[in-house]
Design an enzyme around this catalytic site. Structure first.
Site, PDB file in Angstrom:
ATOM      1  N   ASP A 233      20.150  10.810  22.598  1.00  0.00           N
ATOM      2  CA  ASP A 233      18.914  11.572  22.418  1.00  0.00           C
ATOM      3  C   ASP A 233      19.148  12.637  21.352  1.00  0.00           C
ATOM      4  O   ASP A 233      19.649  13.721  21.639  1.00  0.00           O
ATOM      5  CB  ASP A 233      18.501  12.202  23.741  1.00  0.00           C
ATOM      6  CG  ASP A 233      17.059  12.670  23.743  1.00  0.00           C
ATOM      7  OD1 ASP A 233      16.415  12.635  22.675  1.00  0.00           O
ATOM      8  OD2 ASP A 233      16.567  13.074  24.820  1.00  0.00           O
ATOM      9  N   VAL A 234      18.795  12.296  20.103  1.00  0.00           N
ATOM     10  CA  VAL A 234      19.006  13.214  18.980  1.00  0.00           C
ATOM     11  C   VAL A 234      17.705  13.616  18.288  1.00  0.00           C
ATOM     12  O   VAL A 234      17.663  14.601  17.569  1.00  0.00           O
ATOM     13  CB  VAL A 234      19.966  12.608  17.933  1.00  0.00           C
ATOM     14  CG1 VAL A 234      21.381  12.526  18.466  1.00  0.00           C
ATOM     15  CG2 VAL A 234      19.500  11.236  17.477  1.00  0.00           C
ATOM     16  N   LYS A 235      16.655  12.826  18.480  1.00  0.00           N
ATOM     17  CA  LYS A 235      15.325  13.118  17.923  1.00  0.00           C
ATOM     18  C   LYS A 235      15.383  13.492  16.437  1.00  0.00           C
ATOM     19  O   LYS A 235      14.717  14.418  15.988  1.00  0.00           O
ATOM     20  CB  LYS A 235      14.631  14.223  18.713  1.00  0.00           C
ATOM     21  CG  LYS A 235      14.354  13.862  20.170  1.00  0.00           C
ATOM     22  CD  LYS A 235      13.569  14.947  20.859  1.00  0.00           C
ATOM     23  CE  LYS A 235      13.275  14.583  22.302  1.00  0.00           C
ATOM     24  NZ  LYS A 235      14.480  14.627  23.165  1.00  0.00           N
ATOM     25  N   ARG A 236      16.163  12.751  15.665  1.00  0.00           N
ATOM     26  CA  ARG A 236      16.279  13.033  14.239  1.00  0.00           C
ATOM     27  C   ARG A 236      15.075  12.476  13.482  1.00  0.00           C
ATOM     28  O   ARG A 236      14.475  11.483  13.881  1.00  0.00           O
ATOM     29  CB  ARG A 236      17.564  12.432  13.673  1.00  0.00           C
ATOM     30  CG  ARG A 236      18.837  12.973  14.280  1.00  0.00           C
ATOM     31  CD  ARG A 236      19.007  14.475  14.019  1.00  0.00           C
ATOM     32  NE  ARG A 236      20.355  14.917  14.306  1.00  0.00           N
ATOM     33  CZ  ARG A 236      20.700  15.656  15.350  1.00  0.00           C
ATOM     34  NH1 ARG A 236      19.790  16.023  16.221  1.00  0.00           N
ATOM     35  NH2 ARG A 236      21.966  16.026  15.531  1.00  0.00           N
TER      36      ARG A 236
ATOM     37  N   THR B 116      16.896   8.265  19.707  1.00  0.00           N
ATOM     38  CA  THR B 116      15.513   8.720  19.619  1.00  0.00           C
ATOM     39  C   THR B 116      15.272   9.290  18.231  1.00  0.00           C
ATOM     40  O   THR B 116      16.201   9.808  17.584  1.00  0.00           O
ATOM     41  CB  THR B 116      15.208   9.789  20.670  1.00  0.00           C
ATOM     42  OG1 THR B 116      16.154  10.871  20.538  1.00  0.00           O
ATOM     43  CG2 THR B 116      15.287   9.209  22.078  1.00  0.00           C
TER      44      THR B 116
END
Length: 283
Positions: free
Chosen positions: A93-96, A123
């Site tokens: 879960d890094v939401k880059r 993510t």
């Protein structure tokens, strides 16, 4: 095998739960651990050992490792390796989200098989334009990995952007979901590009079960401590519920540090969704 195929197999074998590993300072304290690299390592590796056998996917939240600097990143590498050894998929879960060479660098870090941080999926944030994520998606597919694109999130600030109407008269969320579905078009079997849709969202008027069925996985955070329930999934997703990967973190992690209690909490969470069959109805 593609990520979509491996995820389908993992769900069939272990149930459809995605369990988060979020070493929040408050949870470290609750477990009797210090807010340090040592405490982080004890927390994260205990969680992996107890939870990986009970979940289809383990989702480490990168930020809680990054806050400890290089030592925290080293622990994250051990978490990824530990999940692999236990046969569980890792969703980082890094939401880059970025453009050009920068988003390609993120792709190389998290999705290239040769990287020590390589995960099974990540993510990603599409709000610089879904097309800006193409290098991430292309690298994922080339490495049989996956990408989960934020579409409808449960945080109260989300609708300001996600429910906004584009010049074409559709909401941003609907455009994102359509773009995700397009990237799974022509896939032989279950797609490897998914969407993130919260368990407590209110759908905009142009998003229904048909739009949510992107022929790929739907990561659904907010289950458990954040208030999301099986009934919410039924209400929001309808027939698309067969693609849902419910995600729970705090409620399960609060059962620690006892490994048996952690494992049992994860199994209870998975069992709550066991009634959803592949055709999207309850059995």
């Amino acid at each position: 095998m593609t990520f979509g195929s491996r995820l389908s197999d993992s769900v069939a074998a272990r149930g459809r739960l995605c369990v988060g590993v979020d070493p929040h300072p408050g949870l470290l304290e609750q477990w009797g651990l210090t807010d340090s690299v040592f405490g982080l390592e004890r927390f994260a590796l205990t969680a992996v050992e107890a939870l990986a056998p009970a979940a289809a996917v383990v989702k480490p939240q990168s930020a809680f490792f990054e806050r400890h600097g290089s030592g925290g990143i080293a622990v994250l590498e051990r978490v990824i390796q530990g999940c692999r050894e236990l046969g569980t998929l890792v969703l980082l879960d890094v939401k880059r989200g970025d453009i050009g060479s920068t988003v390609q660098a993120y792709a190389d870090a998290y999705l290239d098989a040769g990287s020590p941080l390589a995960a099974d999926a990540v993510t990603a944030s599409p709000f610089l334009g879904v097309g800006s994520l193409d290098p991430l998606v292309e690298t994922a597919l080339a490495n049989d990995a996956g990408v989960f694109v934020l579409a409808l999130t449960s945080n109260p600030e989300g609708p300001q952007v996600q429910h906004a109407v584009t010049p074409g008269g559709r909401t941003v969320a609907a455009e994102v979901l359509e773009a995700v579905a397009a990237r799974n078009a022509g896939t032989d079997g279950f797609g490897s590009v998914g969407a993130v849709v919260g368990a407590t969202i209110e759908r905009p008027g142009d998003v229904g079960p048909e739009q949510l069925d992107v022929n790929g996985p739907l990561l659904v955070p907010g289950i458990g401590a954040q208030g999301g329930t099986v009934d919410d999934v039924r209400r929001i997703f309808g027939s698309a519920a067969r693609h849902v990967l419910p995600s729970s973190s705090r409620e399960i992690l609060a059962a620690g540090p006892d490994k048996v209690a952690l494992h049992d909490a994860a199994r209870r969470a998975a069992d709550a969704f066991a009634a959803f069959s592949d055709n999207g109805v309850e059995t």
